[in-house]
Write a protein that holds these residues in place. Sequence first.
Motif: not given
Length: 111
Positions: A3, A5, A22, A24, A29-31
């Motif tokens: 995914q 970011v 990073i 989860k 979601k990854l952020r």
Amino acid sequence: MAQRVTLRTRKSYNTVSNRRRIVKTPGGKLRYLVVKKPATAPKCGDCHIALPGIPALRPRQYAQISKRQKTVQRAYGGSRCATCVRDRIVRSFLVEEAKIVKKVIKSQGKK
């Protein structure tokens, strides 16, 4: 496929103050999570070792803790380590002793 970011702020440069990692989220979601700078412990002014008994914090956090936590109950507490304070006391004592011995020798020489 991994995914993507995106950055959460406008600052895109990889500087020391803009480190991120990073994570989860609970939603899956990854952020990016902004990582704070590591705190360094205050050092002794003479021998430059970390002062025991004083927490390593960022400068702003020292304003939020009490004075009791920022110092040690001793002469030069929070500025010099115990070994250096002991050395200073011994040195000053020996200097005073040397002055007295010098004065005694001078008075004996006059006789």
